[in-house]
Design a protein around this motif. Structure first.
Motif, PDB file in Angstrom:
ATOM      1  N   LYS A  63      -4.526   7.641   2.155  1.00  0.00           N
ATOM      2  CA  LYS A  63      -5.324   6.417   2.084  1.00  0.00           C
ATOM      3  C   LYS A  63      -6.069   6.333   0.756  1.00  0.00           C
ATOM      4  CE  LYS A  63      -8.843   3.829   4.635  1.00  0.00           C
ATOM      5  NZ  LYS A  63      -9.735   3.834   5.820  1.00  0.00           N
ATOM      6  N   LYS A  64      -6.641   7.446   0.342  1.00  0.00           N
ATOM      7  CA  LYS A  64      -7.364   7.472  -0.921  1.00  0.00           C
ATOM      8  C   LYS A  64      -6.421   7.250  -2.097  1.00  0.00           C
ATOM      9  CE  LYS A  64     -10.577  10.485  -1.167  1.00  0.00           C
ATOM     10  NZ  LYS A  64     -11.329  11.748  -1.314  1.00  0.00           N
ATOM     11  N   SER A 109      -3.537   5.663  -2.012  1.00  0.00           N
ATOM     12  CA  SER A 109      -3.067   4.270  -1.995  1.00  0.00           C
ATOM     13  C   SER A 109      -4.101   3.337  -2.604  1.00  0.00           C
ATOM     14  CB  SER A 109      -2.757   3.848  -0.554  1.00  0.00           C
ATOM     15  OG  SER A 109      -2.448   2.482  -0.489  1.00  0.00           O
ATOM     16  N   GLN A 110      -5.350   3.545  -2.267  1.00  0.00           N
ATOM     17  CA  GLN A 110      -6.406   2.695  -2.820  1.00  0.00           C
ATOM     18  C   GLN A 110      -6.539   2.899  -4.332  1.00  0.00           C
ATOM     19  OE1 GLN A 110     -10.198   3.354  -0.982  1.00  0.00           O
ATOM     20  NE2 GLN A 110     -11.236   1.736  -2.149  1.00  0.00           N
ATOM     21  N   GLU A 159      -3.699   1.105  -6.108  1.00  0.00           N
ATOM     22  CA  GLU A 159      -3.889  -0.348  -6.107  1.00  0.00           C
ATOM     23  C   GLU A 159      -4.945  -0.772  -7.120  1.00  0.00           C
ATOM     24  OE1 GLU A 159      -4.928  -3.921  -2.899  1.00  0.00           O
ATOM     25  OE2 GLU A 159      -4.872  -1.826  -2.282  1.00  0.00           O
ATOM     26  N   GLU A 160      -6.025  -0.012  -7.232  1.00  0.00           N
ATOM     27  CA  GLU A 160      -7.081  -0.362  -8.170  1.00  0.00           C
ATOM     28  C   GLU A 160      -6.694  -0.058  -9.625  1.00  0.00           C
ATOM     29  OE1 GLU A 160     -10.457   1.791  -6.900  1.00  0.00           O
ATOM     30  OE2 GLU A 160     -10.834   0.542  -5.126  1.00  0.00           O
TER      31      GLU A 160
END
Length: 1350
Positions: free
Chosen positions: A768-769, A771-772, A775-776
């Motif tokens: 999750k970390k 992926s974020q 994206e950023e």
């Protein structure tokens, strides 16, 4: 970087120096001057000890340490100076340009201060000038010091070239004497040139480096100014005289003598005419001649009718300042007789007259006894000066010039006057350029600074003005520029300007010595230099940019020293956007870049170029220029990448053991689950992958990444991305800019980047970390996928996680009749990948992910339709529909994307065995082949023959024996033929085909010795590319590549020989004919033509030098090449005959290229070749045979083209497909030449046979070729056979001669020839027999005479 006043030294014990020089300035000092010689000229031992003891209580400036407060050089507030503050203004002071010596004089007192180094731990300045000699000087009771000059002499020692040897102190007195002292106060020489005070002492030396001087004058001069004359002493003469005097003084001191003979000085003396009062002077040197000025001045001075010479004489310029005129320009013409020569003659005449008069008076009046007394009272003879009028001047009757300071370039000069003005003078044009006011009693100096601007090295001069009454030191750009710096300094200081350097530089080239042309001395003894950076000379906008460029150089220096604080401080001082961009680029490219340093850079620049939304409205970012906005977006990309890097570092730091299974079959299981089912290859794919994975992976079963992934630096990470994009991104709504990965990353670095991106612990929180963060960061997902499947066999699992974590469905899904742009870009990268195994795994995963996304979309649409219709019965049908859609075999569930994925997967599957074969290295081979990398894109772009080319290159590079290669590929053809026949007979029984696999029993014994895996891997390739790896196709490509390699290195004759052998191994006559013809037309024909023309020109075998120049090979390698060419022509003729009865071959393409258009294969081109003309090929065969026979036996006086008539020559080297027929009448001269050549060949061939030839050895190859060539030429073979038999009998090879006897048709003619040979043998026996006379007596005289004649 601004101007600095940097302290470099200090005068030690300033109070003691002032008390001795100027006792009247101290409260307890006496007012009188000591008598000459009353003070010791050397310091005593006690004085030295006192000075050394007192130095411990001194401050860095040289004075006593203050008890409290700040020891600064602030200006005193009282109007009257303190007792010791005005001593610099009253004394005459001069410093050496090397700052290692200083001379201070007052009245008849002189002190010499030399450099000493001190080691104070708390002090920065360790250089002090201490008194090494002091004493009284002068040549009379009232004689006082009026000018001082310190002149260092260049050292001519090899160990210290470029530095000063010693420094001469030159002192001018009010009496007119000029004395020259050593550093220890010893007088080397003294001379008076005029009665009157010496007003100024200046020296012009050669400047170091390339400067923009007024002329290319390299002469050196000492200039002495008197009130009515100027005396110049040549620098070279002065240099040699001073060195000689110093050596004589040293020898006299060593021997205890006192007599020192001083050589005379050569000088010139110029009288000042029409000068009211002179104060200072300077000598710029020889000026360049200008024809226009010379003509204009002569016409004005001498009238219109005067004859003017076109030759412009060179002249030396002298400048004077004073009163009436204010500034004068004097030109002394060079090349004329020295002015003092006539004076010397006049002097000798006067001396002769005085001698005669004195002798007569002594004889008449008896005064001879007082002659010696009168001689001692005589004054030194002073030579008269040569009048030198002013050429022009700057008149100002009321103004009096006080000092003159000449710039280093000798083009400008600064003049001070009694009105408190400083005037800038153009020395070349003689005009005033600029004037400053308010500088009464000012001191001027010049400082030249070197820098780089516009890609060139430049020099710029700054004018320094010290205003003592205002306590201000200013730095100006002289002609039109502003004041660039100002310093608050004490009021009673001195600015010492020393325009000269070392004396004697013109005798030693390439000398670069550190000099200090300007020194600033304060009353307390502090000595400082003025540092002005180069960019201060540039005005306007360029000055800021120049300053920033210097800061950029400083920034790079701090980066090399790894000083982060100084780097950030320097970055914050840069003001222009262009240089800021260069600074950012320098940081990115630096190996010392850290996360904290990059964060500090962003903290400095981001608020300037990327303010918040509220600040944008207030300040208006749109007002920024294009370059600034590009820099802002570059900084945003760096910020995004820095955040991603920090997240990855955090994930690596918290990495633990992987929770995934340890078995490496996880890759295969994941692939089978994700990729879906395919009836055509569902069972074969996992087996092939497992076999290929086992060949690539290591013995370790666990997913492990190297520790270097954690140590992946921020600089290496940033340099993998393209942050400098030339176009602006206009839509910044989401504040995330796209960042693309560079395409030219090296493979090793790409692997390290992949380990850093994916080598952390996989669990839900970390995914999750990650992926974020992705994206950023705005990273390109296609590039990340490309990195993922290149890091190793576990890239499939990583790709699956990558897809499930941040792959948006709306980005990849489209209508079933269309192609997704995102998937198309991914497929392009997979097709272009040179790692087919990773690309194959990734393509399976991508196809499976897309199938799942389509299934979800179809399910969602169906559920929405069902809820809308509210039909519950259709729910069961929905499951059936989904099941059908998920099946890849159901044509209704296929989309354009799935079709493309199936095509790519099929292509990659074909590439797997080929890549496996190309990666194999034979166990017994030399292992010299390069690594052959291939991709699907390469196969499609380079055509249908690229696979055969790769296989052929692999066989050539592996070093395998070509016979083994022929057997191997033929065996593969045989196995494929048998397998095809069995499949046609037994379609249902697949077990029979499995028995036809290549086993160890079916492999030849020669192949077992090479490598057992080659046949197996080649069989796997043949399943995918059966026509490309056929025997004839591989052998054709091998022969082509070998001849191409021979054409590049023709000395390697083994290449063309092996190529011709491989051509002969080709079974199909059409292919053999076509490849032989292509080899001839492409490379061999040109070589044979060059060889023919060269041999026809020289008439013999060319020398080695000619062969290498024209043919590219050595003389001894010519025969093997021609022999290979003969074999090639024989194969063309043989194939030409067979092709007439053999059917043409149709070569089909492999299924890989079905539906693809591209260039045809090489084997297809061979079949497409036209049939050759047999007679024309045979004609070239005859020519090459002649060349071979000549080179083989080294025949001389042979020109190959003379054995062919005009008709035969006209068709030589034409295309072999040209129609032509042999026949017609041949010139008898040519026939005779041919017969002579063949006979010479037979003679040379028989002579080369060994003497021990037995009966079964037979003829040599050359003899048979000669007889065959004679048969082709229509020459009588009986003549050649008779010549052959006679040569054999002559060489003593009777048995071989007897074998050739049946070939003779005319035995009578042969008998007559053999009788001659028999007579020769009989003559030899008679001469060597002991009974020669007895045998001759028994023989008739006729026979005896005949025997002797033969």
């Amino acid at each position: 970087m601004s101007c600095l006043l940097d302290q470099i030294a200090a005068i030690g014990n300033t109070t003691e120096v002032v008390q001795w020089l100027c006792p009247h300035l101290t409260p307890s000092g006496s007012q009188g001057s000591p008598s000459i010689g009353s003070t010791s000229s050397q310091l005593t031992a006690s004085e030295w000890n006192e000075e050394w003891e007192d130095w411990g209580d001194m401050d860095p400036g040289g004075g006593p340490k203050p008890e409290g407060g700040d020891n600064s050089t602030a200006t005193h507030s009282s109007s009257s100076p303190q007792p010791e503050t005005s001593w610099l203004a009253e004394c005459y002071i001069a410093a050496s340009p090397t700052s290692d010596l200083m001379a201070v004089g007052f009245k008849n007192r002189l002190a010499i201060l030399s450099r000493r180094w001190e080691s104070y731990a708390e002090e920065e300045n360790k250089m002090r000038l201490v008194v090494t000699w002091r004493g009284t000087v002068g040549y009379g009771a009232s004689d006082e010091i009026n000018a001082i000059l310190c002149l260092p002499l260049l050292s001519q020692k090899q160990s210290s070239t470029g530095g000063p040897d010693w420094t001469c102190v030159i002192v001018g007195f009010t009496s007119g004497y000029v004395a020259m002292y050593t550093e220890c106060g010893l007088v080397l020489l003294s001379q008076i040139f005029e009665e009157g005070p010496v007003l100024s002492l200046k020296c012009r030396t050669m400047t170091d480096g390339s400067r923009a001087v007024l002329s290319q004058d390299t002469s050196e001069e000492l200039i002495i100014l008197y009130p009515r004359s100027i005396t110049t002493i040549d620098g070279f003469s002065l240099f040699q005289t001073l060195r000689g005097c110093r050596n004589q003084v040293a020898k006299a001191a060593a021997s205890g003598g006192e007599n020192v003979s001083v050589p005379p000085l050569g000088y010139k003396k110029w009288g000042l005419v029409d000068q009211g009062m002179v104060m200072d002077c300077a000598g710029p040197g020889v000026t360049p001649p200008y024809l226009y000025d010379h003509l204009a001045q002569t016409s004005l001075a001498k009238g219109f009718n005067h004859m003017v010479s076109s030759g412009v004489p060179a002249s030396s310029l002298l400048l004077t300042v004073g009163r009436i005129p204010f500034i004068g320009f004097l030109y002394a013409q060079e090349g004329s007789a020295p002015p003092f020569v006539a004076d010397v003659a006049l002097l000798y005449a006067s001396k002769l007259k005085d001698a005669l008069v004195s002798a007569a008076s002594g004889w008449l009046f008896g005064r001879g006894k007082n002659r010696e007394a009168e001689k001692s009272k005589e004054k030194p003879k002073i030579e008269p000066a040569t009048p030198l009028p002013y050429k022009w001047s700057v008149p100002d009757k009321r103004r009096t010039g006080l000092s003159l300071s000449l710039a280093p370039g000798r083009r400008l000069a600064a003049v001070t006057d009694d009105f408190g003005r400083v005037t800038l003078i153009d020395v070349q044009r003689g005009v005033a350029l600029r004037m400053w006011k308010g500088y009464r009693d000012a001191d001027c100096g010049w400082l030249e600074v070197e820098g780089e601007w516009g890609g060139m090295k430049r020099q710029v001069a700054f004018l320094l003005i010290y205003a003592p009454r205002r306590g201000l030191l200013e730095v100006w750009t002289p002609q039109q520029g502003p004041r660039v710096a100002a310093f608050n300094v004490p009021k009673h200081a001195r600015l010492l300007y020393t325009p000269h350097t070392l004396l004697g530089v013109n005798s030693v080239r390439g000398v670069r010595c550190k000099v200090f042309p300007v020194l600033f001395v304060t009353p307390d003894g502090q000595i400082s230099e003025v540092i002005v950076p180069f960019h201060m000379a540039l005005g306007g906008k360029t000055s800021k940019r120049a300053r920033d460029l210097h800061l950029l150089k400083t920034l790079k220096s701090h980066l090399r020293n790894n000083n982060e604080e100084e780097v950030l401080k320097t970055v914050s001082e840069i003001k222009t956007s262009g240089v800021r961009k260069q600074a950012v680029q320098a940081l990115i490219l630096s190996q010392h870049l850290t996360s904290s340093l990059l964060q500090g850079l962003l903290d400095i620049f981001l608020p300037v170029y990327c303010p918040d939304a509220e600040e944008e409205k207030e300040d208006g970012v749109q007002s920024q220029d294009h370059e600034s906005r590009l820099l802002g977006q570059q900084l945003l990309r760096l910020k995004q990448l820095l955040q991603l890097y920090m997240v990855l570092v955090e994930l690596h730091t918290s990495r633990e053991a992987s929770p995934d299974p340890d078995d490496e079959t996880l890759v295969l299981v994941t692939t089978s689950k994700t990729s879906g089912s395919d009836a055509s290859g569902n069972q074969s794919v996992p087996v092939n992958l497992e076999h290929y994975a086992n060949s690539k992976t290591t013995n370790s079963k666990k997913v492990r990444f190297s520790d270097s992934s954690v140590n992946f630096s921020i600089g290496s990470f940033i340099r993998c991305w393209d942050v400098t994009v030339g176009s602006l991104v206009k839509d910044l709504a989401n504040k995330t800019l796209p960042v693309n990965m560079k395409e030219d990353i090296q493979q090793e670095k790409r692997l390290r980047l992949g380990e850093f991106l994916y080598g952390w612990a996989w669990h839900s929180e970390s995914m999750k970390k990650f992926s974020q963060a992705i994206e950023e960061s705005g990273s390109n997902l296609e590039s990340l996928l490309h990195v993922a499947y290149t890091i190793g066999p576990f890239a499939a699992v990583l790709t699956q996680y990558l897809k499930h974590v941040f792959l948006p469905g709306e980005k990849v899904l489209c209508d079933i009749s269309q192609l997704s742009p995102w998937w198309s870009s991914v497929r392009d990268k997979l097709v272009a990948s040179t790692q087919p195994y990773q690309a194959y795994i990734a393509s399976l995963l991508c196809r499976g992910v897309h199938a799942n996304l389509e299934a979800r979309l179809h399910s969602t649409v169906t559920e929405n339709a069902l809820h809308f219709k509210k039909d519950i019965i259709q729910t069961n049908a929905e499951d059936d529909t989904d099941h059908k859609y998920l099946s890849l075999n159901d044509w209704e569930g296929l989309s354009m994307e799935m079709v493309e994925w199936n095509l790519v997967i099929g292509q990659l599957e074909c590439l797997l065995p080929l890549n496996q074969f190309l990666s194999l290295v034979p166990e017994n081979g030399p292992q010299r082949q390069p690594k052959l990398e291939v991709s699907v894109k390469d196969l499609l772009d380079k055509g249908k023959g690229y696979v055969a080319e790769l296989v052929a290159n692999w066989f050539i590079g592996s070093g395998m024996d070509h016979e083994c290669v022929v057997q191997l590929v033929r065996k593969q053809d045989e196995l494929r033929r048998l397998e095809k026949e069995e499949l046609e007979k037994m379609d249902d029984d697949s077990e029979q085909t499995d028995q036809m696999e290549v086993t160890s029993d079916s492999v030849p014994n020669d192949l077992k010795q090479v490598d057992g895996k080659i046949a197996e891997f080649l069989k796997n390739v043949s399943k995918k590319f059966p026509n490309s790896v056929a025997a004839d196709s591989v052998l054709t490509n091998m022969s082509w590549e070998l001849v191409a390699a021979w054409n590049k290195a023709r000395d390697d004759t083994n290449l063309i020989s092996q190529a011709v052998k491989l051509v002969g191994s080709i079974r199909n006559s059409h292919i053999r004919h076509g490849v032989s013809l292509m080899l001839w037309e492409t490379w061999v024909s040109q070589f044979v033509q060059l060889t023919t023309s060269l041999m026809d020109k020289v008439g013999r075998i060319p020398k080695d030098r000619l062969c290498r120049r024209d043919l590219g090979l050595g003389e001894h390698n010519l025969a093997p090449v021609l022999q290979a060419v003969l074999t090639l022509l024989e194969q063309i003729m043989e194939a030409n005959v067979v092709c007439e009865v053999e059917k043409p071959l149709v070569i089909p393409a492999d299924s890989f290229w079905s539906g693809q258009e591209g260039s045809p294969a090489l084997v297809e081109l061979t079949v497409m070749q036209k049939m050759t003309c047999y007679d024309l090929v045979y004609q070239h065969y005859q020519l090459v045979s002649v060349l071979y026979l000549v080179t083989q036996h080294g025949l001389k006086s042979v020109r190959p083209l003379t054995y062919f008539d005009g008709k035969d020559r006209s068709v030589l080297f034409k295309p072999l497909t040209t129609s032509w027929t042999i026949g017609g009448h041949t010139d008898p001269t040519v026939i005779k030449a041919r017969l002579a050549l063949l006979c010479r060949v037979i003679t040379a061939a028989v002579s080369s046979l060994p003497d021990t030839t037995e009966y079964n050895q037979g003829d040599s190859l050359s003899i048979r070729q000669a007889i065959d060539l004679g048969r082709a030429w229509g020459t009588s073979l009986d003549v050649l056979h008779r010549h052959h038999i006679c040569e054999l009998y002559t060489s003593g090879l009777d048995k071989l001669a007897e074998e050739e006897l049946p070939t003779i048709s005319d035995a009578t003619l042969l008998g007559s020839q053999l009788v001659l040979i028999a007579g020769q043998r009989l003559n030899y026996q008679l001469e060597n027999s002991p009974r020669t006379a007895h045998h001759l007596a028994l023989t008739s005289p006729t026979i005896t005479e005949w025997i002797k004649s033969v």
